[in-house]
Write a protein that holds these residues in place. Structure first.
Motif, PDB file in Angstrom:
ATOM      1  N   THR A 124      -4.217 -17.638   0.863  1.00  0.00           N
ATOM      2  CA  THR A 124      -3.657 -16.361   0.442  1.00  0.00           C
ATOM      3  C   THR A 124      -2.312 -16.599  -0.233  1.00  0.00           C
ATOM      4  OG1 THR A 124      -4.784 -15.196   2.234  1.00  0.00           O
ATOM      5  CG2 THR A 124      -2.891 -14.102   1.208  1.00  0.00           C
ATOM      6  N   ASN A 179       0.815  -1.222   0.000  1.00  0.00           N
ATOM      7  CA  ASN A 179       0.000   0.000   0.000  1.00  0.00           C
ATOM      8  C   ASN A 179       0.850   1.274   0.000  1.00  0.00           C
ATOM      9  OD1 ASN A 179      -2.348  -1.455  -0.110  1.00  0.00           O
ATOM     10  ND2 ASN A 179      -2.712  -1.431   2.093  1.00  0.00           N
ATOM     11  N   SER A 214       3.640 -13.406  -2.242  1.00  0.00           N
ATOM     12  CA  SER A 214       4.301 -13.070  -0.977  1.00  0.00           C
ATOM     13  C   SER A 214       5.738 -13.568  -0.975  1.00  0.00           C
ATOM     14  CB  SER A 214       3.519 -13.687   0.194  1.00  0.00           C
ATOM     15  OG  SER A 214       2.231 -13.132   0.276  1.00  0.00           O
ATOM     16  N   ALA A 234      -0.782 -10.472  -3.052  1.00  0.00           N
ATOM     17  CA  ALA A 234      -1.621  -9.280  -3.155  1.00  0.00           C
ATOM     18  C   ALA A 234      -1.906  -8.987  -4.617  1.00  0.00           C
ATOM     19  CB  ALA A 234      -0.948  -8.082  -2.489  1.00  0.00           C
ATOM     20  N   THR A 246      -6.253  -2.098  -3.936  1.00  0.00           N
ATOM     21  CA  THR A 246      -5.451  -3.285  -3.630  1.00  0.00           C
ATOM     22  C   THR A 246      -6.326  -4.299  -2.910  1.00  0.00           C
ATOM     23  OG1 THR A 246      -4.711  -2.347  -1.534  1.00  0.00           O
ATOM     24  CG2 THR A 246      -3.339  -1.942  -3.467  1.00  0.00           C
ATOM     25  N   GLN A 247      -6.066  -5.588  -3.171  1.00  0.00           N
ATOM     26  CA  GLN A 247      -6.857  -6.666  -2.578  1.00  0.00           C
ATOM     27  C   GLN A 247      -5.950  -7.860  -2.311  1.00  0.00           C
ATOM     28  OE1 GLN A 247     -10.233  -7.670  -5.037  1.00  0.00           O
ATOM     29  NE2 GLN A 247     -10.536  -5.535  -5.679  1.00  0.00           N
ATOM     30  N   LEU A 248      -6.473  -8.816  -1.536  1.00  0.00           N
ATOM     31  CA  LEU A 248      -5.762 -10.082  -1.342  1.00  0.00           C
ATOM     32  C   LEU A 248      -5.816 -10.906  -2.616  1.00  0.00           C
ATOM     33  CD1 LEU A 248      -6.990 -11.209   2.201  1.00  0.00           C
ATOM     34  CD2 LEU A 248      -4.707 -10.397   1.590  1.00  0.00           C
ATOM     35  N   TRP A 249      -4.774 -11.676  -2.835  1.00  0.00           N
ATOM     36  CA  TRP A 249      -4.749 -12.659  -3.942  1.00  0.00           C
ATOM     37  C   TRP A 249      -4.890 -14.042  -3.311  1.00  0.00           C
ATOM     38  CZ3 TRP A 249       0.127 -14.033  -7.359  1.00  0.00           C
ATOM     39  CH2 TRP A 249      -0.249 -15.000  -8.301  1.00  0.00           C
ATOM     40  N   TYR A 258      -7.865   0.756  -0.370  1.00  0.00           N
ATOM     41  CA  TYR A 258      -6.796  -0.153   0.022  1.00  0.00           C
ATOM     42  C   TYR A 258      -7.306  -1.128   1.085  1.00  0.00           C
ATOM     43  CZ  TYR A 258      -4.054   3.543  -2.183  1.00  0.00           C
ATOM     44  OH  TYR A 258      -3.567   4.466  -3.062  1.00  0.00           O
ATOM     45  N   GLN A 259      -6.899  -2.387   0.955  1.00  0.00           N
ATOM     46  CA  GLN A 259      -7.175  -3.401   1.965  1.00  0.00           C
ATOM     47  C   GLN A 259      -5.894  -3.715   2.736  1.00  0.00           C
ATOM     48  OE1 GLN A 259      -8.957  -6.918   0.358  1.00  0.00           O
ATOM     49  NE2 GLN A 259     -10.805  -5.867  -0.368  1.00  0.00           N
ATOM     50  N   THR A 260      -6.079  -4.294   3.909  1.00  0.00           N
ATOM     51  CA  THR A 260      -4.923  -4.752   4.688  1.00  0.00           C
ATOM     52  C   THR A 260      -4.323  -5.963   3.987  1.00  0.00           C
ATOM     53  OG1 THR A 260      -5.958  -3.974   6.722  1.00  0.00           O
ATOM     54  CG2 THR A 260      -4.141  -5.558   6.922  1.00  0.00           C
ATOM     55  N   LEU A 261      -3.011  -5.871   3.647  1.00  0.00           N
ATOM     56  CA  LEU A 261      -2.381  -6.899   2.804  1.00  0.00           C
ATOM     57  C   LEU A 261      -1.147  -7.468   3.493  1.00  0.00           C
ATOM     58  CD1 LEU A 261      -2.484  -4.951  -0.597  1.00  0.00           C
ATOM     59  CD2 LEU A 261      -4.119  -6.673   0.203  1.00  0.00           C
TER      60      LEU A 261
END
Length: 701
Positions: free
Chosen positions: A609, A536, A679, A612, A599-602, A561-564
């Motif tokens: 997970t 982010n 990641s 991102a 932004t999002q989780l992948w 934005y999401q928490t990534l």
């Protein structure tokens, strides 16, 4: 594929050929019997219900005629004439007693003596026969069915109006209605003029029988047409009188809450006629002779419209009986017939099978020998058959043929073995030569690829060295002058410190790009230094780099934005990809507009997970499927001043670390680019080689 016994056995085929005509005959017989039985039964049932309806109709007419005859007979009574003389009428109690006595004798629901000279006082209670008053005044009687409105009922007798009310109840298959109560009444009404001694009409004798809730009437007809022995066991016969589409008198029953009525059943008064019947009988005023749904079950039914003495449609007369017992009896008959014919078929099959068994014993012996030979037993023979027909000759010829085949087979096997040895020798030699040729071809391909790669890298290295020299010198001058500018400005430099820092940061970014050019132009060089990044902040910093270009075009960026989790990538290269995507999105708008940056989780299909995802979405002109298929090709561009390297380099940069870039676009509705980052980066060797070919375009991105 499954093969049935009659396809493999001659005996089975003979059985099938014998039983097939019998089976077809039996099936045709069952079908014809079912058709004839159904047709005859239906015709008889409809004839019966039509006759039942005629009986009910005649009973209703007889009720009207009998009531009129009783009143006319009463009006001619000398005793009544005497009691109605003016000298007697002063006694009101005596007149009421007389009226009550006559009402009980006639068994009617109301009876009134109306003075002829005061009929205008009873106009409301005579509304339904107002047009017949001249006939009554001339001495003629009036009788028939009438539909009385609530006002007329109340004018006659308040208790009668309350007795006539019928609450409407929900009925399956009926037309929808908002009404809750049927407060009209259907009555058999007779009016007879009473003449005085001078032969003038002095009074009207007004009598009526209320048919609402009149169970005696329908039960009388039911007992008449559906007495003992007229219906099968468990058969239910019913008679119903409808006012409009509402049952006002019926012996059709339905289940009720325990304790509400005797034996847990109640009359279906207040239920309504089905919509299908209502359309034909009430709307089209036609007779119905067919099966129909009655309250809760199917009945063989007859419905007939009924009219009042003004020949206006007022209701429906119904007779019918449940069809369930007849259907059950019909099924039992067909079942008994089917079982009987099945027994005949099984007995015939047993006799045919038993007779065919002795006939085909020799055939089965021949068949066993043939199958043994087919299984590899070349010495199998049929042998002697204890028959004097063609089967014995066939067995002898088969054994001779097998002997000749054995002799020829031995000769062929010897020749085949020799031929096989020669083929194996030549095949082995050909295999060795083929293997040598394949090795030479592979060596040639590898050598050619190495030469091509070395030549390309040599040219790229020479070009990269020149670019690095030409760019690093101006970059050093810029850095020097920026330091000098800070010193000269002193405290005043704080007003533009952010711009100065941005210039310095971008100069270092230029140097990083040049280092990448130098690094990837050398074979065997290592990849860029990977960094563990919080995505982010990197995205927000990148947005600051292109803020000036976006503001100049008046493009607004909507951020989400999401928490990534952290990801592994090279910060400068990732910013290079994002800058390229944001600039392309702005160019796609052709003017002011909005870009959505998020932004999002992948995650994979199992919800795990992986890393991102960055999404850049515009609402610009979009791309056709043909253009979308080529946008990642080097040097392909749709812009006049583009070089076609931006998206190609961006895709290679992301795939180097195991990520990917995907795009969705539709002409006229915009495009959406998604950047997937792991990641834990996974270096892709193939994309690493591709990147080395494309990095020469980084200086113009």
């Amino acid at each position: 594929m499954r093969i049935f016994f009659w396809q493999r056995s001659v005996r089975g085929k003979l059985l099938a050929l014998t039983l097939l005509p019998i089976l077809l005959t039996l099936l045709m017989l069952i079908g014809l019997t079912a058709y004839w039985t159904s047709t005859y039964t239906d015709r008889q049932l409809y004839m019966k219900v039509a006759a039942d309806l005629a009986v009910a109709r005649n009973t209703l007419h007889h009720l009207q005629e009998r009531q009129l005859e009783q009143l006319q007979r009463l009006s001619s009574s000398w005793q009544l004439i005497q009691q109605l003389q003016p000298t007697q009428l002063a006694d009101t109690a005596l007149l009421e007693q007389l009226t009550s006595q006559l009402q009980q004798e006639l068994e009617v629901d109301f009876l009134r003596l109306l003075p002829a000279e005061r009929l205008h006082l009873f106009r409301t209670s005579l509304a339904s026969i107002e047009d017949r008053l001249p006939l009554l005044a001339s001495g003629e009687s009036v009788s028939g069915l009438l539909r009385l409105e609530p006002e007329e009922l109340q004018a006659i007798d308040l208790a009668l109006a309350e007795q006539a009310q019928i609450p409407l109840r929900p009925t399956p298959h009926a037309r929808p209605t908002d009404a809750r109560v049927e407060d009209r009444a259907l009555v058999v009404r007779s009016l007879v003029p009473l003449l005085n001694l001078d032969g003038e009409v002095a009074y009207l004798l007004d009598a009526g029988l209320l048919l609402n809730h009149n169970l005696a009437f329908v039960d009388q007809i039911r007992d008449l047409v559906y007495g003992p022995g007229t219906l099968p066991e468990d058969g239910i016969g019913s008679v119903t009188l409808f006012l409009g589409d509402t049952r006002i008198s019926t012996n059709v029953t339905e289940a009720s809450p325990a304790g509400q009525t005797e034996n847990g059943v109640m009359r279906a008064i207040g239920t309504r006629i089905s919509a299908e019947v209502a359309e034909q009988v009430l709307d089209q005023q036609r007779l119905w002779l067919d099966r129909a749904f009655v309250v809760h079950d199917w009945y063989i039914s007859a419905y007939e419209p009924i009219y009042d003495l003004h020949q206006e449609l007022v209701g429906v007369l119904y007779t019918g009986f449940s069809e369930g017992p007849f259907i059950a009896q019909y099924r039992v008959t067909l079942s008994e017939l089917g079982i009987t014919l099945l027994i005949v078929l099984l007995v015939s099959a047993f006799l045919v099978w038993h007779g065919a068994r002795r006939l085909f014993i020799p055939v089965e012996q021949i068949h066993r020998s043939v199958m043994a030979v087919r299984a590899g037993q070349s010495d199998a023979r049929i042998g002697f058959l204890d028959t004097q027909d063609e089967m014995a000759d066939l067995a002898h010829q088969f054994d001779q043929m097998m002997d000749e085949l054995d002799s020829r087979q031995r000769t062929i096997q010897a020749a085949a073995q020799e031929l096989e040895r020669q083929v194996e020798a030549r095949t082995l030699s050909l295999q060795h030569k083929t293997q040598d040729l394949e090795k030479h071809i592979q060596l040639l391909k590898a050598t050619r690829a190495q030469l091509f790669t070395k030549e390309k890298l040599a040219v790229l290295g020479e070009l990269t060295a020149g670019i690095a020299h030409e760019i690093n010198n101006p970059a050093a001058v810029i850095l020097g002058h920026m330091d000098l500018l800070q010193v000269e400005l002193g405290d005043q430099a704080s007003a533009v410190q952010q711009e100065i820092d941005t210039v310095i940061e971008q100069v270092y970014r230029i140097r990083a790009i040049i280092n990448n050019l130098l690094q990837y132009s050398r074979p065997g060089s290592t990849t860029d230094q990977l960094q563990t990044l919080e995505l982010n902040p990197v995205v927000q910093d990148t947005l600051a780099l292109v803020r000036h270009a976006l503001d100049k075009q008046r493009v607004e960026v909507q951020q989400q934005y999401q928490t990534l989790p952290s990801i592994q990538a090279n910060r400068q290269q990732l910013q290079q990809v994002l800058v390229n995507l944001l600039i392309n999105a702005a160019n796609a708008l052709d003017g002011p507009g909005q870009i959505q940056l998020s932004t999002q989780l992948w995650q994979d299909d199992q919800g795990r997970t992986l890393g991102a995802m960055i999404q850049v979405k515009d609402h610009g002109r979009g791309m056709t499927p043909e253009v979308q298929a080529r946008i990642f090709e080097p040097f392909f561009t749709t812009r006049e001043n583009g070089n076609g390297l931006g998206l190609s380099v961006s895709l290679s940069l992301i795939r180097r670390y195991g990520g990917d870039i995907q795009v969705e676009s539709e002409p006229g509705r915009g495009s959406c680019f998604r950047v997937y980052l792991l990641s834990q980066a996974q270096i892709n060797a193939e994309d690493e080689a591709t990147m080395r070919q494309l990095l020469s375009g980084l200086g113009v991105v």
